[in-house]
Design an enzyme around this catalytic site. Structure first.
Site, mmCIF file in Angstrom:
data_model
loop_
_atom_site.group_PDB
_atom_site.id
_atom_site.type_symbol
_atom_site.label_atom_id
_atom_site.label_comp_id
_atom_site.label_asym_id
_atom_site.label_seq_id
_atom_site.Cartn_x
_atom_site.Cartn_y
_atom_site.Cartn_z
ATOM 1 N N GLU A 67 4.475 47.208 19.206
ATOM 2 C CA GLU A 67 3.514 46.764 18.200
ATOM 3 C C GLU A 67 2.431 47.825 18.110
ATOM 4 O O GLU A 67 1.628 47.975 19.034
ATOM 5 C CB GLU A 67 2.864 45.441 18.602
ATOM 6 C CG GLU A 67 3.704 44.217 18.414
ATOM 7 C CD GLU A 67 2.883 42.960 18.716
ATOM 8 O OE1 GLU A 67 1.636 43.006 18.564
ATOM 9 O OE2 GLU A 67 3.474 41.961 19.127
ATOM 10 N N ASP A 78 -8.478 39.116 18.143
ATOM 11 C CA ASP A 78 -8.463 40.003 19.298
ATOM 12 C C ASP A 78 -9.548 39.657 20.306
ATOM 13 O O ASP A 78 -10.691 39.374 19.944
ATOM 14 C CB ASP A 78 -8.653 41.459 18.846
ATOM 15 C CG ASP A 78 -7.531 41.926 17.941
ATOM 16 O OD1 ASP A 78 -6.417 41.404 18.089
ATOM 17 O OD2 ASP A 78 -7.775 42.802 17.089
#
Length: 290
Positions: A67, A78
């Protein structure tokens, strides 16, 4: 303005017959009776050139698919480690063109190149332009944490034209209807977030991701991979026992920071730490079904 549904010569763009790269990977790994190891790093961290080396090192030490994170200044998913890495990448001058360089590096190293990006970045670049550039760089699929299938028509069409996988997210709070929608719209796999909230390392994992994988398969998904919170070899083995793939991010990103969490340059020992951690988690993934 050029019509994105036609070629430069004005001919309509048809649907690609390119097979799913992740689907082919899963089929191969089924023969080895093991799940896939999917590793995440943001492109450009700690700087563009070092990040390219880091992607190569991940593949050489056991990652099956990478990724490649597209750093974003206002992330919603995040955790602090990845946020700090993304900010460093932005400050170091990462650019979209460099992301395609990363895709080429991962493909040349022998792994499946994925990109994980907030949708606003793709929209600003141009959906058709991104799909075309991504395909020609050797890219396989896009993970879109903030794009829901209901609002993804433009991406679904572009990905079909260019033979790219579409990876949508589900969580333990997803209703059965939402799971079915994600399962139907996804190509390659469905990304099962092990818990609600942001990314980050965790000492333990609950039983909710196993139940989520089961529910997502019951809703029609052929392949389901689990991420968020998986950070050790033992956790990877645990998740790999029931999921098609194990996704690890923060634990890998963490290796490129100084011990006190400060920014890091091109110090070789940081890449050595990344290699050791990747190998350790890869052993956990490979032992999941033994």
């Amino acid at each position: 303005m050029m019509d994105s549904t036609v070629t430069t010569s004005g001919q309509p763009l048809g649907m690609s017959h390119r097979p799913s790269a992740m689907g082919e990977l899963f089929s191969r790994l089924d023969g080895e009776n093991r799940p896939a190891f999917i590793g995440y790093l943001p492109y450009g961290f700690p700087d563009p050139q070092t990040s390219l080396e880091a992607f190569r090192i991940m593949v050489e030490n056991g990652v099956d698919a990478v990724e490649i994170g597209l750093p974003y200044s206002d992330p919603v998913m995040d955790g602090p480690v990845i946020q700090a890495a993304a900010q460093t990448a932005i400050e170091s001058g990462e650019r979209m063109s460099g992301v395609f360089d990363a895709v080429r590096v991962v493909a040349a190293a022998g792994a499946v190149p994925l990109v994980m990006s907030y949708w606003n970045l793709i929209m600003n670049y141009g959906v058709e332009r991104f799909a075309d550039d991504f395909e020609h760089a050797g890219g396989a699929g896009l993970i879109t944490p903030d794009l829901i299938p209901d609002e993804a028509d433009e991406w679904v069409e572009a990905s079909q034209r260019h033979g790219l996988d579409r990876i949508f997210l589900v969580s333990p709070d997803s209703t059965d209807d939402r799971l079915a929608l994600a399962a139907h719209a996804s190509r390659g796999f469905v990304y099962a977030a092990s818990r609600m909230g942001v990314t980050g390392e965790r000492a333990t994992l609950s039983s909710s991701p196993e139940r989520l994988v089961e529910r997502t398969r019951q809703s029609g998904a052929e392949r389901v991979c689990v991420g968020i919170g998986v950070s050790t070899a033992s956790q990877a083995a645990q998740v790999g026992g029931y999921a098609d793939g194990v996704i690890v991010g923060s634990a890998l990103v963490h290796t490129l920071f100084d011990a006190d969490g400060g920014k890091v340059g091109v110090a070789p020992d940081r890449l050595d730490r990344l290699a050791r951690t990747t190998r350790d988690i890869a052993r956990g993934v490979r032992s999941a079904r033994s």
